[in-house]
Enzyme design. Structure first.
Site, mmCIF file in Angstrom:
data_model
loop_
_atom_site.group_PDB
_atom_site.id
_atom_site.type_symbol
_atom_site.label_atom_id
_atom_site.label_comp_id
_atom_site.label_asym_id
_atom_site.label_seq_id
_atom_site.Cartn_x
_atom_site.Cartn_y
_atom_site.Cartn_z
ATOM 1 N N ARG A 74 0.840 -1.186 0.000
ATOM 2 C CA ARG A 74 0.000 0.000 0.000
ATOM 3 C C ARG A 74 0.879 1.242 0.000
ATOM 4 N NH1 ARG A 74 -3.049 2.939 4.555
ATOM 5 N NH2 ARG A 74 -4.541 4.213 3.402
ATOM 6 N N HIS A 78 -3.021 11.082 1.119
ATOM 7 C CA HIS A 78 -2.698 10.691 2.490
ATOM 8 C C HIS A 78 -2.182 11.932 3.224
ATOM 9 C CE1 HIS A 78 -1.442 7.154 5.183
ATOM 10 N NE2 HIS A 78 -1.085 8.246 5.857
ATOM 11 N N GLU A 105 -8.005 8.262 6.266
ATOM 12 C CA GLU A 105 -8.440 8.769 7.574
ATOM 13 C C GLU A 105 -9.034 10.175 7.573
ATOM 14 O OE1 GLU A 105 -5.054 6.317 10.152
ATOM 15 O OE2 GLU A 105 -5.032 8.513 10.116
ATOM 16 N N ASN A 147 -7.892 1.475 9.407
ATOM 17 C CA ASN A 147 -6.640 1.505 10.148
ATOM 18 C C ASN A 147 -6.975 1.233 11.603
ATOM 19 O OD1 ASN A 147 -5.580 2.279 7.713
ATOM 20 N ND2 ASN A 147 -5.240 4.409 8.292
ATOM 21 N N TYR A 187 -5.474 0.229 15.626
ATOM 22 C CA TYR A 187 -4.344 0.105 16.534
ATOM 23 C C TYR A 187 -4.739 -0.219 17.972
ATOM 24 C CZ TYR A 187 -1.536 2.124 12.795
ATOM 25 O OH TYR A 187 -0.896 2.341 11.593
ATOM 26 N N GLU A 194 -4.015 -0.645 7.849
ATOM 27 C CA GLU A 194 -2.920 -0.391 8.781
ATOM 28 C C GLU A 194 -3.187 -1.125 10.080
ATOM 29 O OE1 GLU A 194 -1.914 3.662 9.639
ATOM 30 O OE2 GLU A 194 -2.042 4.299 7.549
#
Length: 513
Positions: free
Chosen positions: A101, A145, A191, A332, A334, A406
């Site tokens: 990516r 991005h 995002e 994404n 985390y 991500e």
């Protein structure tokens, strides 16, 4: 064969010496569908460097870092990917990556934000894509991005103005035309939800816009309305690019187009009805802010109620264009947070987009919640949380195709070459993806952030997420594989199983909910 044998010997050495961290749950690459892709990613600003070379103009992030807002660190060289991409793609192939990516630098390809294409920028991305194809690696390309051309920021305020919709559509048109014969997976933007909060509410991302008491040291702004305005423009720009692709290119190129969002899994802090309702609001305001319009054509009802007239509305025609404007969703992921109701937030004055949730957040139950969504200082190895998130997306949004764009390990971590903790973290979340697939969630790919160490937006070079160590102090920016690189290689290329340590109840408790 000698190189593969060397990789295997090093891996087995580390595996023997760190075998105490693994036991019980076990799986291999073959447990995933054949068309599922494993990869890793970077972004243009964080990876390429060459910030003023070959006709590239500054982005707002170049300006921001040059003003000293990331502790005096800049991404002028970053990982030096602009010059070292061939070697990196060879490393990707050696590691076994099935997909990579990357993002397009808008000011490298269109230095004026629109109009004339920079031939050197065009050549660079053609070369990168060709090199990926040569090594059998799928390019997954993100059009934008975060790195807005500074010229557009200066001209009309970037994402604050609807003028950016046509300029973004022009960027998309150039990319579809020039690269679409080899790129089958397009993501319009990365995002938009968290970027609008960080840039236009809290003010710690460029262009540093916020208002008291929700941010500090801002150049101007209004935290109560600007996050909503920018997301609205993001969504309309996404739908314009998607409509263009579907009308002009998709039938011929046979690719797919989607959008990426930042995700957090939220869990009620207590068993109270109030905390459960606050959790639902948090999901609406972070996930639904983007996904409800993209998939259903309207913002969530809780946002309409709490933000009122500060939340823009879609006309009937806009709603019809936005609805269904993606072939997949990129997420994404985390960490997870606990959510508590915050009924007295009105007392601090006019609300911003975060306080409209009437919620407070904490990473740990024994830590008092705060009214801001910020990454915790330490990552929580709550592997069930991704399973819960993916199944929530399946249930709430009619099981859309999903790529985990991500997932990585690095927040607050003092990194070492023997990054066994990273492999444990990634292993647990990969297993969570597998369990989700077995539960019927349409997950189609998983990408580690990042392939090589890069410039991290909040911490510069002090935080390292890469599978490969980059010597940022050396003139050659040499790459060295970490333990995690060998681990990923053996999982992808040698059929090595991943084993997860847990208490025997973790996965069963997730499935039973």
């Amino acid at each position: 064969m000698a190189k593969v044998a060397a990789w295997l010997m090093v891996f087995l050495f580390f595996w023997e010496h760190y075998s105490s961290v693994v036991c019980l749950s076990e799986f291999t690459r073959d447990d995933f569908p054949a068309d599922f892709v494993f990869g890793a990613g970077t972004s243009a600003f964080q990876y390429e460097g060459a910030w003023a070379e070959d006709g590239k103009s500054p982005s707002i992030w170049d300006t921001f870092t040059h003003e000293g807002w990331v502790g005096g660190r800049t991404a002028d060289m970053a990982s030096d990917g602009y010059h070292k991409y061939k070697g990196d793609i060879k490393l990707m192939s050696d590691t076994g990556l099935e997909a990579y990516r990357l993002s397009i630098s808008w000011p490298r390809l269109l230095p004026n934000g629109r109009g004339a294409v920079n031939p050197k920028g065009l050549m660079y991305y053609n070369n990168v894509i060709d090199e990926l194809i040569k090594h059998g690696i799928q390019p997954h390309v993100t059009l934008h991005h975060l790195d807005v051309p500074q010229v557009l920021q200066d001209e009309y305020g970037g994402w604050l103005s609807p003028k950016i919709i046509d300029d973004f559509k022009e960027l998309a048109d150039v990319c579809f035309k020039e690269f679409g014969d080899r790129v089958s997976y397009w993501t319009t933007m990365n995002e938009p939800n968290i970027n609008s909060l960080a840039s236009f509410d809290y003010g710690f991302f460029p262009p540093r816009r916020c208002s008291h008491p929700y941010g500090a040291n801002c150049s101007g702004g209004n935290s109560a309305v600007e996050p909503y305005i920018t997301v609205h423009n993001y969504i309309l720009a996404h739908s314009a690019a998607a409509e263009l692709y579907r009308k002009k290119y998709q039938t011929i190129q046979k690719g797919q187009i989607g959008i990426n969002i930042y995700t957090i899994w939220f869990t009620p802090l207590t068993n109270s009805t109030e905390d459960a309702m606050a959790t639902k609001r948090a999901l609406d305001f972070i996930l639904g802010w983007i996904l409800n319009p993209i998939l259903f054509g309207e913002y969530p009802d809780s946002m309409k109620k709490n933000a009122g007239s500060r939340l823009p509305f879609f006309s009937y025609l806009e709603s019809q264009r936005v609805k269904g404007s993606c072939d997949f969703i990129g997420i994404n992921y985390y960490f997870a947070l606990y959510v508590a109701d915050d009924p007295v937030i009105d007392k601090i004055g006019p609300r911003d987009s975060s306080s409209d949730m009437f919620a407070k957040f904490t990473a740990y139950k024994n830590v008092p919640p705060v009214s801001r969504i910020l990454p915790p200082t330490a990552l929580i190895n709550d592997f069930e949380s991704l399973w819960k998130l993916l199944n929530y997306l399946k249930k709430t949004y009619r099981n859309p195709p999903i790529f985990v764009h991500e997932n990585g390990y690095g927040f607050g971590v003092i990194d070492t070459m023997n990054d066994v903790g990273r492999t444990y973290f990634l292993s647990g979340f990969i297993r969570s993806v597998l369990d989700s697939i077995r539960n019927g969630v349409d997950v189609r790919g998983y990408f580690i952030w990042t392939f090589v160490d890069a410039f991290e937006l909040l911490s510069g070079y002090s935080t390292r997420f890469g599978l490969y160590h980059v010597n940022f102090e050396g003139s050659g920016h040499e790459r060295t594989p970490k333990f995690s690189a060998y681990w990923y290689h053996n999982f992808l290329k040698n059929g090595t199983s991943i084993k997860i340590e847990n208490n025997g109840k973790q996965w069963e408790s997730a499935r039973s909910e």
